[in-house]
Each structure stands twice: as C-alpha cells, then as structure tokens.
Motif scaffolding. Sequence first.
Motif, PDB file in Angstrom:
ATOM      1  N   UNK A 176      34.649  63.465  64.306  1.00 18.85           N
ATOM      2  CA  UNK A 176      34.386  64.416  63.217  1.00 18.85           C
ATOM      3  C   UNK A 176      34.187  63.693  61.890  1.00 18.85           C
ATOM      4  N   UNK A 177      34.963  62.632  61.659  1.00 16.96           N
ATOM      5  CA  UNK A 177      34.804  61.855  60.427  1.00 16.96           C
ATOM      6  C   UNK A 177      33.429  61.194  60.377  1.00 16.96           C
ATOM      7  N   UNK A 178      32.951  60.712  61.511  1.00 20.73           N
ATOM      8  CA  UNK A 178      31.635  60.074  61.575  1.00 20.73           C
ATOM      9  C   UNK A 178      30.534  61.059  61.178  1.00 20.73           C
ATOM     10  N   UNK A 179      30.636  62.283  61.672  1.00 18.57           N
ATOM     11  CA  UNK A 179      29.640  63.309  61.329  1.00 18.57           C
ATOM     12  C   UNK A 179      29.773  63.712  59.860  1.00 18.57           C
ATOM     13  N   UNK A 180      31.004  63.877  59.390  1.00 14.58           N
ATOM     14  CA  UNK A 180      31.226  64.255  57.994  1.00 14.58           C
ATOM     15  C   UNK A 180      30.670  63.192  57.053  1.00 14.58           C
ATOM     16  N   UNK A 181      30.874  61.935  57.397  1.00 19.77           N
ATOM     17  CA  UNK A 181      30.375  60.850  56.549  1.00 19.77           C
ATOM     18  C   UNK A 181      28.856  60.875  56.447  1.00 19.77           C
ATOM     19  N   UNK A 182      28.194  61.108  57.553  1.00 16.67           N
ATOM     20  CA  UNK A 182      26.730  61.111  57.525  1.00 16.67           C
ATOM     21  C   UNK A 182      26.169  62.246  56.675  1.00 16.67           C
ATOM     22  N   UNK A 183      26.929  63.312  56.534  1.00 20.11           N
ATOM     23  CA  UNK A 183      26.479  64.470  55.768  1.00 20.11           C
ATOM     24  C   UNK A 183      26.943  64.468  54.319  1.00 20.11           C
ATOM     25  N   UNK A 184      28.022  63.737  54.022  1.00 18.26           N
ATOM     26  CA  UNK A 184      28.585  63.783  52.666  1.00 18.26           C
ATOM     27  C   UNK A 184      28.759  62.422  52.011  1.00 18.26           C
ATOM     28  N   UNK A 185      28.663  61.323  52.771  1.00 18.14           N
ATOM     29  CA  UNK A 185      28.945  59.961  52.281  1.00 18.14           C
ATOM     30  C   UNK A 185      30.373  59.872  51.754  1.00 18.14           C
ATOM     31  N   UNK A 186      31.336  60.132  52.637  1.00 16.10           N
ATOM     32  CA  UNK A 186      32.731  60.203  52.207  1.00 16.10           C
ATOM     33  C   UNK A 186      33.555  58.978  52.568  1.00 16.10           C
ATOM     34  N   UNK A 187      33.058  58.079  53.415  1.00 19.58           N
ATOM     35  CA  UNK A 187      33.859  56.945  53.879  1.00 19.58           C
ATOM     36  C   UNK A 187      33.419  55.639  53.226  1.00 19.58           C
ATOM     37  N   UNK A 195      19.262  71.782  51.205  1.00 17.45           N
ATOM     38  CA  UNK A 195      18.625  73.092  51.341  1.00 17.45           C
ATOM     39  C   UNK A 195      18.603  73.514  52.805  1.00 17.45           C
ATOM     40  N   UNK A 196      18.402  72.553  53.699  1.00 22.47           N
ATOM     41  CA  UNK A 196      18.399  72.841  55.130  1.00 22.47           C
ATOM     42  C   UNK A 196      19.812  73.097  55.653  1.00 22.47           C
ATOM     43  N   UNK A 197      20.791  72.391  55.089  1.00 21.51           N
ATOM     44  CA  UNK A 197      22.183  72.528  55.519  1.00 21.51           C
ATOM     45  C   UNK A 197      23.076  72.486  54.294  1.00 21.51           C
ATOM     46  N   UNK A 198      23.567  73.632  53.916  1.00 22.90           N
ATOM     47  CA  UNK A 198      24.394  73.732  52.705  1.00 22.90           C
ATOM     48  C   UNK A 198      25.862  73.416  53.004  1.00 22.90           C
ATOM     49  N   UNK A 199      26.427  74.078  54.014  1.00 27.24           N
ATOM     50  CA  UNK A 199      27.831  73.904  54.382  1.00 27.24           C
ATOM     51  C   UNK A 199      27.908  73.221  55.737  1.00 27.24           C
ATOM     52  N   UNK A 200      28.848  72.297  55.900  1.00 26.80           N
ATOM     53  CA  UNK A 200      28.794  71.385  57.046  1.00 26.80           C
ATOM     54  C   UNK A 200      29.625  71.774  58.264  1.00 26.80           C
ATOM     55  N   UNK A 201      30.705  72.526  58.102  1.00 28.27           N
ATOM     56  CA  UNK A 201      31.691  72.623  59.182  1.00 28.27           C
ATOM     57  C   UNK A 201      31.160  73.266  60.461  1.00 28.27           C
ATOM     58  N   UNK A 202      30.395  74.319  60.335  1.00 29.69           N
ATOM     59  CA  UNK A 202      29.836  74.953  61.536  1.00 29.69           C
ATOM     60  C   UNK A 202      28.859  74.001  62.228  1.00 29.69           C
ATOM     61  N   UNK A 203      28.043  73.307  61.437  1.00 27.10           N
ATOM     62  CA  UNK A 203      27.089  72.341  61.984  1.00 27.10           C
ATOM     63  C   UNK A 203      27.831  71.228  62.728  1.00 27.10           C
ATOM     64  N   UNK A 204      28.883  70.705  62.104  1.00 25.97           N
ATOM     65  CA  UNK A 204      29.656  69.627  62.721  1.00 25.97           C
ATOM     66  C   UNK A 204      30.274  70.078  64.033  1.00 25.97           C
ATOM     67  N   UNK A 205      30.834  71.276  64.052  1.00 25.40           N
ATOM     68  CA  UNK A 205      31.486  71.745  65.272  1.00 25.40           C
ATOM     69  C   UNK A 205      30.492  71.972  66.395  1.00 25.40           C
ATOM     70  N   UNK A 206      29.218  72.169  66.047  1.00 23.62           N
ATOM     71  CA  UNK A 206      28.181  72.266  67.065  1.00 23.62           C
ATOM     72  C   UNK A 206      27.892  70.937  67.743  1.00 23.62           C
ATOM     73  N   UNK A 207      28.338  69.837  67.120  1.00 23.00           N
ATOM     74  CA  UNK A 207      28.138  68.494  67.676  1.00 23.00           C
ATOM     75  C   UNK A 207      29.375  68.000  68.441  1.00 23.00           C
ATOM     76  N   UNK A 208      30.482  68.755  68.388  1.00 20.96           N
ATOM     77  CA  UNK A 208      31.724  68.358  69.042  1.00 20.96           C
ATOM     78  C   UNK A 208      31.911  69.132  70.338  1.00 20.96           C
ATOM     79  N   UNK A 259      19.150  63.356  58.914  1.00 21.82           N
ATOM     80  CA  UNK A 259      20.159  63.992  58.068  1.00 21.82           C
ATOM     81  C   UNK A 259      19.507  65.165  57.340  1.00 21.82           C
ATOM     82  N   UNK A 260      19.904  66.384  57.639  1.00 19.99           N
ATOM     83  CA  UNK A 260      19.319  67.530  56.933  1.00 19.99           C
ATOM     84  C   UNK A 260      19.650  67.479  55.448  1.00 19.99           C
ATOM     85  N   UNK A 261      18.709  67.908  54.606  1.00 18.58           N
ATOM     86  CA  UNK A 261      19.000  67.927  53.176  1.00 18.58           C
ATOM     87  C   UNK A 261      19.849  69.147  52.838  1.00 18.58           C
TER      88      UNK A 261
END
Length: 546
Positions: free
Chosen positions: A80-91, A31-44, A27-29
């Motif tokens: 997408x929710x699975x990736x978002x959760x790992x980056x934000x702890x939203x679920x 500083x390594x990854x500030x905004x998630x959406x572009x990163x997430x779409x790279x995994x889809x 999981x990037x911190x």
Amino acid sequence: MTWEETAKAKKNKVDSGIPKEWSLKSIPNSEELRSTNEYIEGKLNGSEVKITNSTIVQLSEQISLGNLSALEVTRAFCHRAALAHQLTTCCSEIFFERAYKKAEELDEYFRKNGKTVGPLHGVPISLKDQVNLEGIDSAIGYVSLVNKPKTKDEVSNIAKILEDAGAVFYVKTTTSMAMVSCCTSSNIYGVTLNPFNRNLSSGGSSGGEGALVGAKGSPLGFGTDIGGSIRIPSTFQGLFGLRGCSNRLPYCNVTNSFAHAPVLASVIGPMARDLDDLKLVTKLIIDSKPWVYDPKVPPIPWREVVDYPKKLSFGIITGNGESKLHPPVRRALELARQALISQGHEVIEWKPPLSLSECRDLAGIIFGTDGYQEIADECANSGEPIMEEVLSFGGGGDTLPPGISHIHEYWEMGKFRYEYQQKVDEYWLSTASQTSTGRPIDGIISPIWESCSFKAEDIGLFSLCYTDTFNILDYSSITVPITTADKDIDLKDSSYDPISDHDKAIQDYYDAELYHGTPAGVQMITPRYEEERAIHLASVLRDSLK
C-alpha cells in the motif's frame, strides 16, 4: 556530480525500491484521479485491504493470537505504501527487503517462544525522514545530505524504543527543505500531494508522513512540529496528530534544522488514523522511561486519566482577527462545539490578553534569528537553490531576511516568550470565573489553518497563527478530524465584507469544488505536560461527534 544529478539519482534510487509488480504502468494526473484510497484498494487483494484498514490494536491482537504473521502484515503495508508513494510522492526512503527480514525474525521468535516481543510486534511504523536509522540517510530535504547514511551510534532513541517493542520500519517520509515550510517540497522529490485531494498540498513539514498515513500506507508514523508541522499535515489528511509539550517524547539523535535552539524547540509526536493507536504508542514510549537515556526528557511517568469530571468546560477560538475561516473549517469548528454541548459540556469564548498574531510574529522572529544562514550554508554545500517555499517562510522575496545582530536580542526573545506564557497561563486560570463548573476550562478548541489545504504554490497566502501560538506557549495539542468539505453545504458567503486585502485574498481563494472531499478538523489544546489530558479530551470530542 551536479546537484541536479545527485537529486535525480537519489529519487531514482528510492523509486527503484518498489517491486516491478507493484509499479503503476502510468500515473493518473489529479484530474483523472483526485482521491487515492479507493483506487489503491482496487490494486490490493482482499487480505491486504483488510490488514491496511485495521488499527494497531487490532493487528497486535491478531498477531499475538497467531492469526496474522509479521511478514504478512508488513508486506501488506509495503504494497500500500508503494502505491501511495507513486500517487503522492510521500516516501524519502524505501527499504522493503530490510523490513521483510525483520518481520521474518519476529515470526521466528513467535514460533519458538509462543509470544510476541512487545506490543508492536510485527506492526509497521513509518518515520519522518529526520528520524535516524542505521545505514539510511536523513537528508531532511537537502541534496547535500544525500548519500550520507547514519551510523549505529546515531540511531534515534525513539526508533530504538519502537523497535524494542517489535515495530517494523520500512519507509521514511518526505519533508520540506530544512523542514521549515508548510508545503512538503524539495529539490530531490518535488511536491508531496494530499491523498484525499491530489490538487492540493499534503501540508508540511511532516507532509510525507501525513500523506502516507492518510493513504493507509502506514497505521501510524512520527512527525515533528516547531510551528505546526505535525498538526497541519494531520488536519489536511484527517488524522489524529499529537504535538506534545517540548521534550515529553525523546528527540535525542533526531536530525534537525536549528538543532538545540533553546528558545523555541521542535517536538516529535505520533500521527495516526485511530486515536486509541496514538494513545497506545505514546504511552509505550513514556512507559519506557526515555529520561534515562535523554537528559532533556522530564521524568514524568504516564498518568492515566481516571475519574475525570463528567461535565467539562472548553474555550473556543473562532478566528484570528485577520481573516475569516473558510466555510468547511468554520463548519468543523461549529460541529465540534455543538457535539460537546449536546453531551452536557459547555463552550466559552477564549479571549486571552495576547492576540494570536502577536505569538505568531514572535515565533517568526525566533525562527529567523540566524537570518536562515544554516539553510543558505547547507544549500551552498551542493549548489542547490533555496526553495521558493522556504523563501516564503522567511518573509518572501528573492533572499532570506537578515538575522539578529547580537546574542542579547536572542535572550530578549526568550524573555518575551516567558512573559507571554505567564500572561496566558494567568488568563487560563481566570476562566474559572466564567465557567459553570467553578474550574478553569479543561481545554481549548481551535482551528489549525484557515483552509482545508492549499495549492502548493500558494503557501505564502496563509497564516501560522493557529499553530505557532501554541508552540510559543508550549501547550500540548492534538488534532481531531471532524468532517470533510462538501461543495453542496460549504458555500462561499457572498455577503461577507472582508476586513483587509489579505482577508479578501483568502476569501477569494476559496473554491467549493476544489476543496470538495478534503478533510477538515480542529485541535484540542491543554496546558504543558498534559498529553494524557489532551488525548482524553480528544476522545471526549470524538465520542461526542458519534
């Protein structure tokens, strides 16, 4: 088990709901990854990107035409929710397999009947943790409520309405402990981060919902609001979020803190990236006649806004008299003002006889009538400590403040609130003498928070006056995303002389680099039970900005 062991086991169980092939190796911190959406779409894959960027209106059309299956759409949002959760702890709950089974049943129905079961057929909808589903916890941030799944008889009315329309449930989202903090943090899951800026909070208490919808892991979800808990996460994540008048949407069988408090009640409402989606789902719920099953819901049918005057008048709130807004929020407010004026509308200052701070202070007293004994008792059931964020909400310090000593004091609060409402209603009507239309203002434009967000540990610095006020008044309100913070435009005003130490602390907190890229918005406010008007005025502002 100790409370720590119970909390860890619960978090591990939720995380284990993510398929191994979707698990991030690291999981990037922030500083390594500030905004998630572009990163997430790279995994889809391409289809998943297209599906999760679609609106509910678009998805429903494609499903009804047979161009997309319910299972295909559900899998895309689960990924997408699975990736978002790992980056934000939203679920707070993940139940993908259950969702796939439901989606397959819907696909089979479509194959046999050649039509959908309803307007949400196959559309994934997320829910704040407190919305009850059979066989799933509604822990609302308490360790003591973990591993206590709800029964069939406890399912929330609003969940039944959505499911009858074809919605697929697949996750529930994190809340703050007891849902009384503007930072979504608990001893079970930790802090939920903002997907647009992982250095900052997602807001609260519907912060998990805000983060998930903001990260496009859900097209629309439901939060609740007793002091800003829909609107704060919505504006922090650039969403449309509806805080309707109390009981316009059914709250029956929704787990809650301070449940059934008569003087100031929580409301439930949708949070979405698209305003038309929000309108569709709100109308769907009201059209289901929820008052038949929930005695608190008034029998007010959906009233479509038609033939509304072309020239509108708006009141605007530009400050709270205590602290200056941060530059991105000031700019968002001014963009909203100028956009409306450019389309021929007028905007006047909103200066009611009661200050925002008076309404906020009354709300704070009402919240604490039991001395937060309910929270202390629930924490004592497991032995977990009360979160610092909750203590901050109660006024700070190491202990919660004392409550009222006699029920008469509580009734007096109800009286004060009623008097506040009458005075402000009278002022609203009096604005007819200030407008060029000869009518009272149509709506109010207001900030929601002094800043675009905050670091989780700094929650006590900011004020709830822009949100609490309209809970006290019980006006309908909807957030409207306007812009994002820009470090090259939103510069700190070095010439400003703060009016107090509190104001200075808020101005010193602003960091253009820290906030860069974080959403900034406003709220559109209308009188009670005017959700249709609130949505319409929000669309007027949205279209004016274009």
